[in-house]
Design an enzyme around this catalytic site. Structure first.
Site, short mmCIF file in Angstrom:
data_model
loop_
_atom_site.label_atom_id
_atom_site.label_comp_id
_atom_site.label_asym_id
_atom_site.label_seq_id
_atom_site.Cartn_x
_atom_site.Cartn_y
_atom_site.Cartn_z
N CYS A 97 0.81 -1.22 0.00
CA CYS A 97 0.00 0.00 0.00
C CYS A 97 0.84 1.27 0.00
CB CYS A 97 -0.98 -0.02 1.16
SG CYS A 97 -0.26 0.17 2.81
N HIS A 99 -2.76 1.45 6.72
CA HIS A 99 -3.10 1.36 5.29
C HIS A 99 -3.27 2.75 4.70
CE1 HIS A 99 -4.32 -0.85 1.73
NE2 HIS A 99 -5.28 0.04 1.55
N HIS A 148 -5.69 2.03 -4.64
CA HIS A 148 -4.74 1.50 -3.65
C HIS A 148 -4.33 0.08 -3.98
CE1 HIS A 148 -7.81 -0.76 -0.90
NE2 HIS A 148 -8.27 -0.68 -2.12
#
Length: 342
Positions: free
Chosen positions: A257, A305, A317
């Protein structure tokens, strides 16, 4: 004439034993059926797997942090070692120079100065030499002072280098632990997936494929980008749609991420920190209503994240292991805040 005998009937004892054995077998079969654990449902397995993937991502961001720290420490150690080498070379030169001065002074100063003047055929030459001897003594004193200062600086550099080396070793150990933690979580998730039937796994894979292909029909709306920098970063990230998630990866063919977001901003000419927790402090914080395309979006309470806001409530993402870089609703994860870089 053949005799006809009636067949011998089983004794009552034998019949009783057989009946009891059969009853016991039936009872054991029933108990076995009751004792056999129920096969886990696809839903429960998926929930456990998703939880393990999330834990793996948490460990991945810690792994990334340790890896980033290792790189910085390695550079610091190399610089310190170069400085120690330079300091040592300068110290050696000073010591050699001082040794030469001491030898010259010994050779010139072996005779009493008044006797040297008496024996000298050229008093002016002697006086010049005497002046040189005085200068040599002064230079010798200065040399000793320089050597002492250089030794102190060298010892300080060596101590700092040793400290950084120790810190580097500790970071390498931490890096190894985090890597094993990630691998253990992923292995546990795979073991759960392997417990499903072939048809159940196929159904899960089909659902994941549909999510990965959502890029083809996502509506990003007409939101204006946060800035030319944010627009460039988002544009770079869009070129990586469909690239696989790999923990610790920063591109260009696979990403985790924070690897995706840091890579995207690097393509736009801006360096941002490597981990999601550090990226959370890389700019101005925003509420959800303030988000504009290209802004960073931080998820989960521990900020493990991060993605890029793409517009119309969508985030671009790298979700987790087993997925690819894709668009997803911002509401699919616990939103914390946005970050505007620059």
């Amino acid at each position: 004439m053949a005799s006809h005998r009636r067949p011998k009937q089983a004794s009552r004892t034998r019949v009783t034993v057989l009946t009891a054995t059969a009853a016991a077998a039936v009872a054991l079969s029933a108990q076995a059926a009751q004792a056999a654990p129920a096969k886990p449902s696809v839903k429960s397995v998926k929930a456990k797997v998703d939880a393990l993937y999330e834990q793996a991502e948490q460990a991945t961001e810690k792994f990334n942090g340790a890896k980033e720290k290792q790189g910085k420490l390695q550079k610091q150690v190399e610089n310190l070692q170069d400085e120690v080498a330079r300091e040592q070379a300068e110290l050696n030169d000073l010591q050699d120079e001082l040794g030469t001065l001491a030898s010259a002074q010994y050779r010139s100063g072996g005779i009493d100065p008044s006797l040297q003047l008496f024996l000298s055929s050229d008093p002016d030459t002697y006086l010049d030499r005497a002046s040189t001897l005085d200068q040599l003594s002064t230079k010798q004193a200065e040399g000793l002072q320089q050597i002492a200062e250089k030794k102190r600086a060298l010892n300080q550099q060596k101590a700092e280098a040793a400290s950084k080396l120790n810190e580097l070793d500790e970071t390498r150990t931490e890096l190894g632990k985090k890597k094993k933690e990630v691998q253990a979580k992923l292995a546990e998730a795979q073991k759960l997936l392997n417990s499903l039937t072939a048809s159940q796994r196929a159904a899960l894979n089909a659902a994941e494929d549909r999510a990965n292909r959502s890029n083809e029909r996502v509506d990003l709306g007409n939101d204006l980008p946060a800035s030319s920098l944010a627009a460039a970063a988002l544009s770079a990230a869009k070129t990586k749609l469909g690239s696989p998630y790999v923990y610790g990866a920063t591109g260009p063919s696979s990403f985790d991420c924070s690897g995706l977001t840091s890579w995207a901003y690097a393509q736009a000419g801006a360096g941002i920190p490597r981990t999601s927790q550090s990226q959370a402090n890389a700019g101005t914080r925003l509420s959800m209503s303030q988000l504009m395309p290209g802004d960073l979006v931080i998820f989960y309470g521990d900020q493990h994240h991060v993605g890029l806001y793409a517009g119309n409530g969508q985030v671009l993402h790298a979700p987790r292991t087993g997925t690819v870089v894709r668009y997803e609703s911002i509401n699919n994860m616990p939103f914390q805040f946005g970050v505007r870089v620059g």
